[in-house]
Design an enzyme around this catalytic site. Structure first.
Site, PDB file in Angstrom:
ATOM      1  N   PHE A   1       9.604  20.499  14.939  1.00 12.22           N
ATOM      2  CA  PHE A   1      10.754  19.600  14.162  1.00 12.22           C
ATOM      3  C   PHE A   1      10.991  20.008  12.972  1.00 12.22           C
ATOM      4  O   PHE A   1       9.827  19.834  12.526  1.00 12.22           O
ATOM      5  CB  PHE A   1      10.815  18.826  14.270  1.00 12.22           C
ATOM      6  CG  PHE A   1      11.657  17.214  14.740  1.00 12.22           C
ATOM      7  CD1 PHE A   1      12.917  17.929  13.866  1.00 12.22           C
ATOM      8  CD2 PHE A   1      11.445  15.934  13.850  1.00 12.22           C
ATOM      9  CE1 PHE A   1      14.069  16.728  13.751  1.00 12.22           C
ATOM     10  CE2 PHE A   1      12.311  15.147  13.567  1.00 12.22           C
ATOM     11  CZ  PHE A   1      13.788  15.611  13.547  1.00 12.22           C
ATOM     12  N   ALA A   2      11.337  20.828  12.918  1.00 12.24           N
ATOM     13  CA  ALA A   2      12.070  21.192  11.227  1.00 12.24           C
ATOM     14  C   ALA A   2      12.017  19.915  10.065  1.00 12.24           C
ATOM     15  O   ALA A   2      12.842  18.900   9.956  1.00 12.24           O
ATOM     16  CB  ALA A   2      13.534  22.245  10.815  1.00 12.24           C
ATOM     17  N   THR A   3      11.569  20.203   8.760  1.00 10.28           N
ATOM     18  CA  THR A   3      11.381  19.033   8.048  1.00 10.28           C
ATOM     19  C   THR A   3      13.108  18.787   7.542  1.00 10.28           C
ATOM     20  O   THR A   3      13.556  17.928   7.330  1.00 10.28           O
ATOM     21  CB  THR A   3      10.988  19.576   6.523  1.00 10.28           C
ATOM     22  OG1 THR A   3      10.161  19.928   7.110  1.00 10.28           O
ATOM     23  CG2 THR A   3      10.659  18.918   5.249  1.00 10.28           C
TER      24      THR A   3
ATOM     25  N   PHE B   1      15.938  18.924   9.197  1.00 10.86           N
ATOM     26  CA  PHE B   1      16.410  18.372  10.403  1.00 10.86           C
ATOM     27  C   PHE B   1      15.998  17.141  10.170  1.00 10.86           C
ATOM     28  O   PHE B   1      16.546  15.682  11.088  1.00 10.86           O
ATOM     29  CB  PHE B   1      16.263  18.802  11.848  1.00 10.86           C
ATOM     30  CG  PHE B   1      17.051  20.079  11.951  1.00 10.86           C
ATOM     31  CD1 PHE B   1      18.352  20.221  11.662  1.00 10.86           C
ATOM     32  CD2 PHE B   1      15.964  21.679  12.720  1.00 10.86           C
ATOM     33  CE1 PHE B   1      19.528  21.445  11.826  1.00 10.86           C
ATOM     34  CE2 PHE B   1      16.943  22.435  12.496  1.00 10.86           C
ATOM     35  CZ  PHE B   1      18.860  22.631  12.036  1.00 10.86           C
ATOM     36  N   MET B   2      14.611  16.695   9.919  1.00 14.30           N
ATOM     37  CA  MET B   2      14.233  15.081  10.106  1.00 14.30           C
ATOM     38  C   MET B   2      14.691  14.510   9.155  1.00 14.30           C
ATOM     39  O   MET B   2      15.115  13.366   9.422  1.00 14.30           O
ATOM     40  CB  MET B   2      11.981  15.228   9.601  1.00 14.30           C
ATOM     41  CG  MET B   2      11.647  14.687   9.453  1.00 14.30           C
ATOM     42  SD  MET B   2      10.400  14.337   9.163  1.00 14.30           S
ATOM     43  CE  MET B   2      10.719  14.671   7.365  1.00 14.30           C
TER      44      MET B   2
ATOM     45  N   GLU C   1      18.811  10.284   7.678  1.00 20.60           N
ATOM     46  CA  GLU C   1      20.040   9.622   7.224  1.00 20.60           C
ATOM     47  C   GLU C   1      21.066   9.346   8.076  1.00 20.60           C
ATOM     48  O   GLU C   1      21.541   8.405   8.026  1.00 20.60           O
ATOM     49  CB  GLU C   1      20.697  11.066   6.278  1.00 20.60           C
ATOM     50  CG  GLU C   1      20.703  11.810   5.102  1.00 20.60           C
ATOM     51  CD  GLU C   1      20.701  12.845   3.899  1.00 20.60           C
ATOM     52  OE1 GLU C   1      22.091  12.297   3.188  1.00 20.60           O
ATOM     53  OE2 GLU C   1      20.724  14.215   4.656  1.00 20.60           O
TER      54      GLU C   1
ATOM     55  N   GLY D   1      24.627  11.117   1.292  1.00 19.20           N
ATOM     56  CA  GLY D   1      23.630  11.060   0.689  1.00 19.20           C
ATOM     57  C   GLY D   1      23.625  11.393  -0.705  1.00 19.20           C
ATOM     58  O   GLY D   1      24.133  12.334  -1.308  1.00 19.20           O
TER      59      GLY D   1
ATOM     60  N   HIS E   1       6.356  15.087   4.895  1.00 20.85           N
ATOM     61  CA  HIS E   1       6.945  15.564   6.072  1.00 20.85           C
ATOM     62  C   HIS E   1       5.506  15.547   6.766  1.00 20.85           C
ATOM     63  O   HIS E   1       4.881  16.726   5.720  1.00 20.85           O
ATOM     64  CB  HIS E   1       8.188  17.109   6.608  1.00 20.85           C
ATOM     65  CG  HIS E   1       7.816  17.253   7.663  1.00 20.85           C
ATOM     66  ND1 HIS E   1       8.475  17.987   8.554  1.00 20.85           N
ATOM     67  CD2 HIS E   1       7.213  16.682   8.857  1.00 20.85           C
ATOM     68  CE1 HIS E   1       8.999  18.255   9.461  1.00 20.85           C
ATOM     69  NE2 HIS E   1       7.768  16.623   9.517  1.00 20.85           N
TER      70      HIS E   1
END
Length: 140
Positions: free
Chosen positions: A40-42, A44-45, A50, A69, A76
């Site tokens: 899981f990419a930062t 995308f996290m 958001e 935002g 992360h």
């Protein structure tokens, strides 16, 4: 924005991480990203956090409004593999006019994977789009 949005509002959403939300998919144009582990990419996290804030805000917005935002301060702290569920928990910490501030956390099925703060600003979509179009048309 309606008066109904208040500090202490809490909300949660869930999502199952798929390969399209991994680090190599964040910037496939970059060899450096393409060769990273499929977790899981930062980026995308942060987007997931958001999303939880947007979802929490949605019932409190007037017609023609959305939120954008404007500030993110998130760590992360653990990797999440493909196929694992993630949960974002958000709590509104302040409402100041059109700005809302949030405490955000994300968990996978095993542990806390990220936490921090996030600010959003409520906008009129039509006016926002007009400003962006004007910016795109103006010479540099």
């Amino acid at each position: 924005m309606k008066d109904s949005i208040k500090a202490e509002l809490e909300h949660e959403i869930e999502f199952t991480v798929n390969e399209n939300k991994t680090v190599p998919k964040l910037y496939p144009e970059s060899e450096l990203f393409r060769t990273m582990p499929e977790v899981f990419a930062t980026g995308f996290m942060v987007g997931f956090m958001e999303w939880a804030c947007m979802d929490a805000l949605a019932p409190h917005l007037d017609e023609g409004e959305h939120s954008v935002g404007v500030h993110v301060n998130v760590s992360h702290c653990a990797a999440t593999p493909v196929g694992m569920k993630v949960r974002a928990k958000v709590r509104c910490t302040a409402v100041d006019g059109q700005k809302t501030s949030w405490y955000v956390e994300a968990y996978d099925e095993k542990e806390l994977i990220g936490k921090g703060s996030h600010d959003r600003f409520t906008i009129n979509v039509e006016r926002f789009n007009q400003r962006v179009a004007k910016k795109a048309q103006s010479p540099s």
